[in-house]
Motif scaffolding. Structure first.
Motif, short mmCIF file in Angstrom:
data_model
loop_
_atom_site.label_atom_id
_atom_site.label_comp_id
_atom_site.label_asym_id
_atom_site.label_seq_id
_atom_site.Cartn_x
_atom_site.Cartn_y
_atom_site.Cartn_z
N MET A 1 -10.98 95.19 15.04
CA MET A 1 -10.74 94.31 16.24
C MET A 1 -10.51 96.13 17.21
O MET A 1 -10.00 95.61 17.98
CB MET A 1 -8.92 94.40 15.72
N ILE B 1 -10.29 95.41 23.17
CA ILE B 1 -9.27 94.70 23.54
C ILE B 1 -7.92 95.81 24.39
O ILE B 1 -7.48 96.80 23.57
CB ILE B 1 -8.50 93.48 22.57
N PRO C 1 -4.57 98.09 17.26
CA PRO C 1 -5.60 97.40 16.56
C PRO C 1 -4.72 97.28 14.88
O PRO C 1 -4.62 96.30 14.55
CB PRO C 1 -7.05 97.87 16.43
N ALA D 1 -8.55 86.82 19.61
CA ALA D 1 -8.60 88.37 19.06
C ALA D 1 -8.81 88.64 17.83
O ALA D 1 -9.20 90.15 18.56
CB ALA D 1 -7.00 88.21 18.99
N LEU D 2 -9.40 88.19 16.31
CA LEU D 2 -10.78 89.06 15.96
C LEU D 2 -11.78 89.03 15.96
O LEU D 2 -12.52 89.06 15.49
CB LEU D 2 -9.78 88.36 14.94
N SER D 3 -11.92 87.74 17.32
CA SER D 3 -13.44 87.44 17.67
C SER D 3 -14.20 88.44 18.09
O SER D 3 -15.45 88.86 18.77
CB SER D 3 -13.83 86.02 17.62
N ARG E 1 -13.85 91.10 20.22
CA ARG E 1 -14.18 92.64 20.25
C ARG E 1 -15.14 93.04 19.26
O ARG E 1 -16.00 93.66 19.80
CB ARG E 1 -13.08 93.32 19.31
N SER F 1 -5.93 83.14 25.26
CA SER F 1 -5.90 83.39 24.07
C SER F 1 -6.15 81.80 23.63
O SER F 1 -6.37 81.80 22.38
CB SER F 1 -5.55 84.16 23.17
N THR G 1 -8.32 95.76 11.03
CA THR G 1 -7.90 96.81 11.72
C THR G 1 -9.29 97.32 12.32
O THR G 1 -9.32 97.78 13.89
CB THR G 1 -7.19 98.19 11.35
#
Length: 449
Positions: free
Chosen positions: A86, A268, A285, A257-259, A261, A221, A83
Protein backbone atom coordinates in the motif's frame (compact mmCIF):
# COMPACT_ATOMS: atom_id res chain seq x y z
CA UNK A 1 -14.27 -1.95 5.90
CA UNK A 2 -12.10 -5.03 5.18
CA UNK A 3 -14.18 -7.17 7.59
CA UNK A 4 -14.31 -10.16 5.24
CA UNK A 5 -10.62 -9.90 4.40
CA UNK A 6 -9.69 -9.67 8.09
CA UNK A 7 -11.77 -12.75 8.90
CA UNK A 8 -10.25 -14.82 6.09
CA UNK A 9 -6.68 -13.78 6.92
CA UNK A 10 -7.31 -14.73 10.55
CA UNK A 11 -8.50 -18.12 9.31
CA UNK A 12 -5.32 -18.49 7.23
CA UNK A 13 -3.08 -17.80 10.24
CA UNK A 14 -4.89 -20.50 12.22
CA UNK A 15 -3.34 -23.00 9.81
CA UNK A 16 -0.06 -22.41 11.65
CA UNK A 17 -1.49 -22.43 15.18
CA UNK A 18 -0.13 -25.28 17.23
CA UNK A 19 2.70 -25.82 14.76
CA UNK A 20 6.11 -25.95 16.39
CA UNK A 21 7.99 -24.81 13.33
CA UNK A 22 7.62 -23.32 9.88
CA UNK A 23 7.88 -25.87 7.10
CA UNK A 24 7.42 -25.71 3.36
CA UNK A 25 4.17 -27.67 3.69
CA UNK A 26 2.42 -25.55 6.33
CA UNK A 27 3.66 -22.30 4.79
CA UNK A 28 2.31 -23.36 1.39
CA UNK A 29 -1.11 -24.09 2.92
CA UNK A 30 -1.18 -20.74 4.74
CA UNK A 31 -0.05 -18.76 1.71
CA UNK A 32 -2.72 -20.46 -0.41
CA UNK A 33 -5.38 -19.29 2.06
CA UNK A 34 -3.92 -15.77 2.12
CA UNK A 35 -3.97 -15.56 -1.69
CA UNK A 36 -7.56 -16.79 -1.77
CA UNK A 37 -8.51 -14.19 0.85
CA UNK A 38 -6.92 -11.38 -1.18
CA UNK A 39 -8.58 -12.42 -4.44
CA UNK A 40 -11.95 -12.76 -2.69
CA UNK A 41 -11.45 -9.22 -1.41
CA UNK A 42 -11.21 -8.07 -5.04
CA UNK A 43 -7.45 -7.60 -5.06
CA UNK A 44 -6.01 -7.82 -8.56
CA UNK A 45 -4.95 -11.46 -9.09
CA UNK A 46 -1.50 -10.55 -10.37
CA UNK A 47 -0.93 -8.32 -7.34
CA UNK A 48 -2.19 -11.02 -4.96
CA UNK A 49 0.18 -13.57 -6.50
CA UNK A 50 3.18 -11.25 -6.29
CA UNK A 51 2.47 -10.46 -2.63
CA UNK A 52 1.93 -14.05 -1.56
CA UNK A 53 5.07 -15.15 -3.42
CA UNK A 54 7.02 -12.58 -1.38
CA UNK A 55 5.35 -13.76 1.83
CA UNK A 56 6.28 -17.37 1.09
CA UNK A 57 9.85 -16.46 0.23
CA UNK A 58 10.20 -14.38 3.38
CA UNK A 59 8.62 -17.02 5.62
CA UNK A 60 10.87 -19.82 4.35
CA UNK A 61 13.94 -17.69 5.02
CA UNK A 62 13.08 -17.08 8.68
CA UNK A 63 13.90 -19.07 11.78
CA UNK A 64 11.17 -19.08 14.40
CA UNK A 65 12.38 -17.65 17.70
CA UNK A 66 11.55 -19.51 20.90
CA UNK A 67 9.37 -16.63 22.12
CA UNK A 68 7.49 -16.27 18.81
CA UNK A 69 5.03 -18.80 17.40
CA UNK A 70 4.92 -19.59 13.65
CA UNK A 71 1.49 -17.93 13.50
CA UNK A 72 2.80 -14.73 15.06
CA UNK A 73 5.77 -14.69 12.72
CA UNK A 74 3.53 -15.13 9.67
CA UNK A 75 1.28 -12.29 10.88
CA UNK A 76 4.34 -10.01 11.11
CA UNK A 77 5.50 -11.00 7.62
CA UNK A 78 2.02 -10.38 6.14
CA UNK A 79 1.83 -7.05 7.97
CA UNK A 80 5.16 -5.96 6.45
CA UNK A 81 4.13 -7.03 2.94
CA UNK A 82 0.70 -5.37 3.12
CA UNK A 83 2.34 -2.17 4.32
CA UNK A 84 4.75 -2.19 1.38
CA UNK A 85 1.96 -3.09 -1.04
CA UNK A 86 0.00 0.00 0.00
CA UNK A 87 2.98 2.32 -0.30
CA UNK A 88 5.18 1.81 2.74
CA UNK A 89 4.99 5.35 4.12
CA UNK A 90 2.45 8.15 4.29
CA UNK A 91 2.64 10.59 1.36
CA UNK A 92 1.59 14.20 1.95
CA UNK A 93 -0.08 16.34 -0.69
CA UNK A 94 2.02 19.10 -2.21
CA UNK A 95 0.61 22.52 -1.34
CA UNK A 96 3.03 24.77 -3.23
CA UNK A 97 2.62 27.96 -5.20
CA UNK A 98 0.88 31.30 -4.75
CA UNK A 99 -1.80 30.16 -4.79
CA UNK A 100 -1.33 26.39 -4.57
CA UNK A 101 -3.75 24.66 -6.95
CA UNK A 102 -5.22 21.21 -6.24
CA UNK A 103 -7.09 19.61 -9.14
CA UNK A 104 -9.63 16.85 -8.44
CA UNK A 105 -10.50 14.25 -11.06
CA UNK A 106 -12.65 11.12 -11.22
CA UNK A 107 -15.91 9.65 -12.45
CA UNK A 108 -19.34 10.99 -11.58
CA UNK A 109 -20.51 9.60 -8.25
CA UNK A 110 -17.01 8.98 -6.94
CA UNK A 111 -17.43 11.59 -4.21
CA UNK A 112 -15.28 14.40 -5.67
CA UNK A 113 -17.50 17.25 -4.50
CA UNK A 114 -17.87 15.92 -0.96
CA UNK A 115 -14.12 15.31 -0.82
CA UNK A 116 -13.51 18.89 -2.02
CA UNK A 117 -15.41 20.13 1.04
CA UNK A 118 -13.56 17.77 3.36
CA UNK A 119 -10.17 18.75 1.95
CA UNK A 120 -11.06 22.42 2.34
CA UNK A 121 -11.92 21.79 6.00
CA UNK A 122 -8.67 19.84 6.47
CA UNK A 123 -6.51 22.61 4.99
CA UNK A 124 -8.42 25.35 6.81
CA UNK A 125 -7.55 23.68 10.12
CA UNK A 126 -3.91 24.15 9.12
CA UNK A 127 -4.54 27.90 8.93
CA UNK A 128 -4.73 28.17 5.14
CA UNK A 129 -7.10 30.43 3.22
CA UNK A 130 -8.99 28.09 0.87
CA UNK A 131 -11.08 28.77 -2.26
CA UNK A 132 -13.31 26.08 -3.75
CA UNK A 133 -13.90 26.28 -7.50
CA UNK A 134 -17.02 24.92 -9.19
CA UNK A 135 -15.94 23.57 -12.57
CA UNK A 136 -18.64 20.91 -12.92
CA UNK A 137 -20.76 22.72 -15.50
CA UNK A 138 -22.80 19.65 -16.50
CA UNK A 139 -24.28 18.00 -13.42
CA UNK A 140 -27.49 19.67 -12.21
CA UNK A 141 -27.09 21.41 -8.84
CA UNK A 142 -23.34 20.63 -8.69
CA UNK A 143 -22.54 24.30 -8.00
CA UNK A 144 -25.23 24.50 -5.32
CA UNK A 145 -23.90 21.35 -3.63
CA UNK A 146 -20.40 22.81 -3.50
CA UNK A 147 -21.76 26.05 -2.02
CA UNK A 148 -23.62 24.16 0.71
CA UNK A 149 -20.46 22.25 1.65
CA UNK A 150 -18.37 25.44 1.55
CA UNK A 151 -20.80 27.11 3.95
CA UNK A 152 -20.53 24.15 6.33
CA UNK A 153 -16.74 24.43 6.54
CA UNK A 154 -16.55 28.22 6.28
CA UNK A 155 -14.74 28.79 2.98
CA UNK A 156 -15.57 30.69 -0.21
CA UNK A 157 -16.66 29.31 -3.59
CA UNK A 158 -15.76 30.69 -7.00
CA UNK A 159 -18.30 29.98 -9.73
CA UNK A 160 -19.47 31.38 -13.06
CA UNK A 161 -23.00 29.96 -13.50
CA UNK A 162 -23.40 31.34 -17.02
CA UNK A 163 -20.01 30.15 -18.23
CA UNK A 164 -19.86 26.59 -19.57
CA UNK A 165 -16.11 26.56 -20.21
CA UNK A 166 -14.29 24.90 -17.27
CA UNK A 167 -10.88 25.93 -18.63
CA UNK A 168 -11.80 29.63 -18.47
CA UNK A 169 -13.49 29.21 -15.08
CA UNK A 170 -10.45 27.52 -13.53
CA UNK A 171 -8.05 30.09 -14.97
CA UNK A 172 -10.22 32.99 -13.74
CA UNK A 173 -10.54 31.35 -10.32
CA UNK A 174 -6.77 31.19 -9.86
CA UNK A 175 -6.48 34.86 -10.77
CA UNK A 176 -9.32 35.68 -8.33
CA UNK A 177 -7.52 33.75 -5.57
CA UNK A 178 -4.28 35.58 -6.23
CA UNK A 179 -6.00 38.97 -5.93
CA UNK A 180 -7.98 38.00 -2.81
CA UNK A 181 -5.20 36.39 -0.77
CA UNK A 182 -6.50 32.83 -1.09
CA UNK A 183 -3.55 30.51 -0.59
CA UNK A 184 -5.10 27.23 -1.79
CA UNK A 185 -7.43 26.66 -4.75
CA UNK A 186 -9.33 23.36 -4.91
CA UNK A 187 -10.90 22.72 -8.33
CA UNK A 188 -13.91 20.39 -8.44
CA UNK A 189 -14.18 19.12 -12.01
CA UNK A 190 -16.97 17.33 -13.85
CA UNK A 191 -17.23 13.56 -13.88
CA UNK A 192 -18.93 11.18 -16.28
CA UNK A 193 -20.69 7.86 -15.82
CA UNK A 194 -17.82 6.28 -17.77
CA UNK A 195 -14.47 7.36 -19.15
CA UNK A 196 -14.89 9.17 -22.47
CA UNK A 197 -12.65 11.19 -24.77
CA UNK A 198 -14.46 14.50 -24.20
CA UNK A 199 -14.05 14.19 -20.45
CA UNK A 200 -10.36 13.31 -20.60
CA UNK A 201 -9.54 16.04 -23.12
CA UNK A 202 -11.37 18.63 -21.03
CA UNK A 203 -9.61 17.86 -17.76
CA UNK A 204 -6.25 17.73 -19.56
CA UNK A 205 -6.91 21.29 -20.80
CA UNK A 206 -7.83 22.41 -17.28
CA UNK A 207 -4.60 20.94 -15.93
CA UNK A 208 -2.51 22.74 -18.57
CA UNK A 209 -4.32 26.01 -17.84
CA UNK A 210 -3.76 26.08 -14.07
CA UNK A 211 -0.58 23.96 -13.65
CA UNK A 212 -1.65 22.41 -10.32
CA UNK A 213 0.85 21.53 -7.62
CA UNK A 214 -1.24 18.43 -6.94
CA UNK A 215 -3.64 16.42 -9.12
CA UNK A 216 -5.71 13.89 -7.19
CA UNK A 217 -7.77 11.02 -8.56
CA UNK A 218 -10.90 10.45 -6.44
CA UNK A 219 -12.33 6.94 -6.64
CA UNK A 220 -15.25 5.12 -5.05
CA UNK A 221 -13.68 2.13 -3.26
CA UNK A 222 -16.92 0.16 -3.60
CA UNK A 223 -16.37 -0.22 -7.36
CA UNK A 224 -13.65 -2.83 -6.76
CA UNK A 225 -11.46 -3.74 -9.73
CA UNK A 226 -13.25 -1.14 -11.88
CA UNK A 227 -11.66 1.45 -9.59
CA UNK A 228 -8.21 0.14 -10.45
CA UNK A 229 -8.92 0.07 -14.19
CA UNK A 230 -10.33 3.61 -14.14
CA UNK A 231 -7.34 4.83 -12.13
CA UNK A 232 -5.00 3.42 -14.76
CA UNK A 233 -6.90 5.19 -17.58
CA UNK A 234 -6.84 8.53 -15.75
CA UNK A 235 -3.18 8.17 -14.85
CA UNK A 236 -2.22 7.44 -18.46
CA UNK A 237 -3.79 10.76 -19.49
CA UNK A 238 -3.28 12.99 -16.46
CA UNK A 239 -0.24 11.52 -14.68
CA UNK A 240 -1.93 12.36 -11.38
CA UNK A 241 0.00 12.67 -8.12
CA UNK A 242 -2.12 10.62 -5.75
CA UNK A 243 -5.33 8.72 -5.08
CA UNK A 244 -8.25 9.42 -2.75
CA UNK A 245 -10.37 6.43 -1.72
CA UNK A 246 -13.94 7.35 -0.78
CA UNK A 247 -16.81 5.37 0.79
CA UNK A 248 -14.54 3.07 2.75
CA UNK A 249 -17.30 2.81 5.37
CA UNK A 250 -19.48 0.89 2.92
CA UNK A 251 -19.67 -2.80 2.11
CA UNK A 252 -16.67 -2.74 -0.19
CA UNK A 253 -14.33 -5.71 -0.14
CA UNK A 254 -11.37 -3.36 0.08
CA UNK A 255 -9.40 -4.76 -2.86
CA UNK A 256 -9.04 -1.37 -4.52
CA UNK A 257 -7.02 -0.03 -1.59
CA UNK A 258 -4.66 -2.98 -1.82
CA UNK A 259 -4.35 -3.05 -5.62
CA UNK A 260 -4.42 0.54 -6.79
CA UNK A 261 -1.01 1.53 -5.44
CA UNK A 262 0.69 -1.43 -7.10
CA UNK A 263 -1.06 -1.02 -10.46
CA UNK A 264 -0.70 2.73 -11.06
CA UNK A 265 2.39 3.22 -8.85
CA UNK A 266 0.91 6.33 -7.29
CA UNK A 267 0.34 6.75 -3.55
CA UNK A 268 -3.02 6.74 -1.80
CA UNK A 269 -3.06 10.07 0.04
CA UNK A 270 -6.48 10.25 1.70
CA UNK A 271 -9.29 7.92 2.72
CA UNK A 272 -12.80 9.25 3.15
CA UNK A 273 -15.68 7.72 5.10
CA UNK A 274 -19.25 9.01 5.32
CA UNK A 275 -20.67 12.43 4.54
CA UNK A 276 -19.43 14.36 7.58
CA UNK A 277 -16.87 17.02 6.74
CA UNK A 278 -14.59 15.76 9.54
CA UNK A 279 -14.56 12.17 8.19
CA UNK A 280 -11.30 12.42 6.26
CA UNK A 281 -8.02 10.71 7.15
CA UNK A 282 -4.51 10.82 5.77
CA UNK A 283 -3.61 7.38 4.45
CA UNK A 284 -1.03 5.52 6.52
CA UNK A 285 -0.17 2.15 4.90
CA UNK A 286 1.15 0.70 8.17
CA UNK A 287 -1.95 1.69 10.12
CA UNK A 288 -4.25 0.29 7.44
CA UNK A 289 -2.31 -2.99 7.51
CA UNK A 290 -2.81 -3.12 11.27
CA UNK A 291 -6.54 -2.67 10.89
CA UNK A 292 -6.78 -5.33 8.17
CA UNK A 293 -5.01 -7.78 10.49
CA UNK A 294 -7.30 -6.93 13.42
CA UNK A 295 -4.62 -5.07 15.39
CA UNK A 296 -6.66 -1.86 15.62
CA UNK A 297 -5.37 1.66 15.00
CA UNK A 298 -5.10 3.50 18.28
CA UNK A 299 -2.89 6.25 16.85
CA UNK A 300 -5.53 7.35 14.32
CA UNK A 301 -8.23 7.12 16.99
CA UNK A 302 -6.24 9.39 19.31
CA UNK A 303 -5.51 11.83 16.46
CA UNK A 304 -9.21 12.10 15.60
CA UNK A 305 -10.02 12.69 19.26
CA UNK A 306 -7.34 15.37 19.54
CA UNK A 307 -8.79 17.19 16.54
CA UNK A 308 -12.25 17.35 18.09
CA UNK A 309 -11.71 17.62 21.84
CA UNK A 310 -10.77 20.86 23.55
CA UNK A 311 -7.89 20.41 26.02
CA UNK A 312 -9.46 22.58 28.71
CA UNK A 313 -12.78 20.80 28.31
CA UNK A 314 -11.00 17.46 28.62
CA UNK A 315 -9.36 18.57 31.89
CA UNK A 316 -12.70 19.73 33.24
CA UNK A 317 -14.39 16.44 32.37
CA UNK A 318 -11.51 14.45 33.84
CA UNK A 319 -11.82 16.28 37.15
CA UNK A 320 -15.57 15.65 37.24
CA UNK A 321 -15.02 11.95 36.54
CA UNK A 322 -12.52 11.68 39.40
CA UNK A 323 -15.01 13.34 41.76
CA UNK A 324 -17.87 11.16 40.46
CA UNK A 325 -19.69 14.30 39.26
CA UNK A 326 -19.97 13.39 35.57
CA UNK A 327 -23.59 14.16 34.61
CA UNK A 328 -25.90 14.16 31.60
CA UNK A 329 -24.86 17.68 30.51
CA UNK A 330 -21.28 16.42 30.28
CA UNK A 331 -22.40 13.25 28.54
CA UNK A 332 -24.37 15.21 25.92
CA UNK A 333 -21.34 17.40 25.29
CA UNK A 334 -19.15 14.32 24.80
CA UNK A 335 -21.69 12.78 22.40
CA UNK A 336 -21.51 15.88 20.20
CA UNK A 337 -17.72 15.65 20.08
CA UNK A 338 -17.72 11.92 19.32
CA UNK A 339 -20.26 12.38 16.51
CA UNK A 340 -17.80 14.72 14.82
CA UNK A 341 -15.10 12.02 14.84
CA UNK A 342 -16.87 9.99 12.15
CA UNK A 343 -18.64 6.69 11.65
CA UNK A 344 -19.02 4.91 15.02
CA UNK A 345 -18.33 1.38 13.77
CA UNK A 346 -15.18 2.68 12.05
CA UNK A 347 -14.03 4.23 15.34
CA UNK A 348 -14.72 1.05 17.31
CA UNK A 349 -12.74 -0.91 14.71
CA UNK A 350 -9.67 1.15 15.62
CA UNK A 351 -9.60 -0.29 19.14
CA UNK A 352 -7.36 -3.38 19.31
CA UNK A 353 -9.44 -6.49 19.91
CA UNK A 354 -12.76 -4.67 20.02
CA UNK A 355 -13.24 -4.32 16.26
CA UNK A 356 -12.85 -8.07 15.67
CA UNK A 357 -15.16 -8.92 18.57
CA UNK A 358 -17.86 -6.60 17.19
CA UNK A 359 -17.53 -7.31 13.47
CA UNK A 360 -21.03 -8.84 13.28
CA UNK A 361 -22.65 -6.26 15.56
CA UNK A 362 -24.79 -3.57 13.98
CA UNK A 363 -23.73 -0.13 15.20
CA UNK A 364 -26.06 2.55 13.91
CA UNK A 365 -25.14 6.24 14.07
CA UNK A 366 -28.88 7.01 14.38
CA UNK A 367 -28.80 5.31 17.78
CA UNK A 368 -27.67 8.70 19.12
CA UNK A 369 -31.12 10.12 18.47
CA UNK A 370 -33.17 8.36 21.19
CA UNK A 371 -30.36 8.97 23.70
CA UNK A 372 -30.26 12.67 22.86
CA UNK A 373 -34.05 12.89 22.91
CA UNK A 374 -34.21 11.40 26.41
CA UNK A 375 -31.46 13.66 27.78
CA UNK A 376 -32.98 16.78 26.20
CA UNK A 377 -36.31 15.93 27.82
CA UNK A 378 -34.69 16.26 31.26
CA UNK A 379 -34.82 19.46 33.29
CA UNK A 380 -31.49 21.23 33.91
CA UNK A 381 -31.60 19.99 37.51
CA UNK A 382 -32.17 16.38 36.41
CA UNK A 383 -29.25 16.51 33.98
CA UNK A 384 -26.98 17.84 36.71
CA UNK A 385 -28.25 15.34 39.31
CA UNK A 386 -29.13 12.02 37.61
CA UNK A 387 -29.97 10.47 41.00
CA UNK A 388 -33.20 12.55 41.02
CA UNK A 389 -34.63 10.46 38.20
CA UNK A 390 -37.13 8.30 40.04
CA UNK A 391 -39.92 6.22 38.51
CA UNK A 392 -42.39 9.06 37.85
CA UNK A 393 -39.72 11.30 36.33
CA UNK A 394 -38.54 8.50 34.06
CA UNK A 395 -42.11 7.94 32.87
CA UNK A 396 -42.30 11.64 32.01
CA UNK A 397 -39.01 11.42 30.10
CA UNK A 398 -40.30 8.49 28.04
CA UNK A 399 -43.40 10.44 27.05
CA UNK A 400 -41.47 13.63 26.33
CA UNK A 401 -38.82 11.92 24.19
CA UNK A 402 -41.07 9.61 22.18
CA UNK A 403 -39.38 6.53 23.66
CA UNK A 404 -40.60 4.03 26.27
CA UNK A 405 -39.80 3.42 29.92
CA UNK A 406 -37.59 0.42 29.08
CA UNK A 407 -35.36 2.62 26.91
CA UNK A 408 -35.11 5.26 29.62
CA UNK A 409 -34.23 2.63 32.23
CA UNK A 410 -31.65 1.12 29.88
CA UNK A 411 -30.02 4.51 29.37
CA UNK A 412 -29.89 5.13 33.11
CA UNK A 413 -28.31 1.74 33.80
CA UNK A 414 -25.75 2.09 31.00
CA UNK A 415 -24.96 5.65 32.08
CA UNK A 416 -24.21 4.42 35.61
CA UNK A 417 -22.14 1.54 34.24
CA UNK A 418 -20.18 4.00 32.12
CA UNK A 419 -19.54 6.25 35.11
CA UNK A 420 -18.07 3.26 36.95
CA UNK A 421 -15.81 2.48 33.98
CA UNK A 422 -14.75 6.12 33.73
CA UNK A 423 -13.70 6.20 37.37
CA UNK A 424 -11.29 3.34 36.70
CA UNK A 425 -9.95 4.75 33.44
CA UNK A 426 -6.57 6.44 33.35
CA UNK A 427 -7.39 8.77 30.45
CA UNK A 428 -6.58 7.07 27.13
CA UNK A 429 -4.64 4.17 28.64
CA UNK A 430 -7.89 2.44 29.51
CA UNK A 431 -10.03 3.86 26.75
CA UNK A 432 -10.70 0.37 25.38
CA UNK A 433 -13.15 -0.36 28.18
CA UNK A 434 -14.73 3.06 27.99
CA UNK A 435 -15.12 3.02 24.23
CA UNK A 436 -16.60 -0.46 24.31
CA UNK A 437 -19.17 0.76 26.83
CA UNK A 438 -19.88 3.84 24.71
CA UNK A 439 -20.29 1.58 21.68
CA UNK A 440 -22.98 -0.35 23.54
CA UNK A 441 -24.85 2.86 24.23
CA UNK A 442 -24.48 4.13 20.68
CA UNK A 443 -25.92 1.35 18.67
CA UNK A 444 -25.26 -2.23 19.59
CA UNK A 445 -28.38 -4.39 19.52
CA UNK A 446 -29.87 -3.94 22.96
CA UNK A 447 -32.54 -2.20 25.02
CA UNK A 448 -32.06 1.23 23.44
CA UNK A 449 -32.70 -0.05 19.91
Amino acid sequence: MFDNLSTKLDKAFKTLKGQGSITEINVAATVKEIRRALVDADVNYKVAKEVTDKIKEEAMGRDVLVAVSPGQLMTKIVYDELTQLMGGEKQDIQVKGDPAVILLSGLQGSGKTTFAGKLAAHLKKQGRQVLLVACDVYRPAAIDQLKVLAEQVGVDVYSEPENKNPVDISRNAVEFARKNNKKVVIIDTAGRLAVDEQMMAEIEQVKRAVNPSETLFVVDSMTGQDAVNTAKTFNDRLNFDGVVLTKLDGDSRGGAALSIRAVVEKPIKFISTGEKMEALDLFYPDRMAQRILGMGDVISLVERAQQQFDEEEAKRINQKIRKNQFNFDDFLSQLEQIKKMGNIKDLVGMIPGVGKAMKDVEIDDDAFKPIEAIIKSMTPKERAQPELLNGSRRKRLAQGSGTDIQQVNALMKQFEDMRKVMRTMNKMSSTKGGMAQMAKMMGMKGPLR
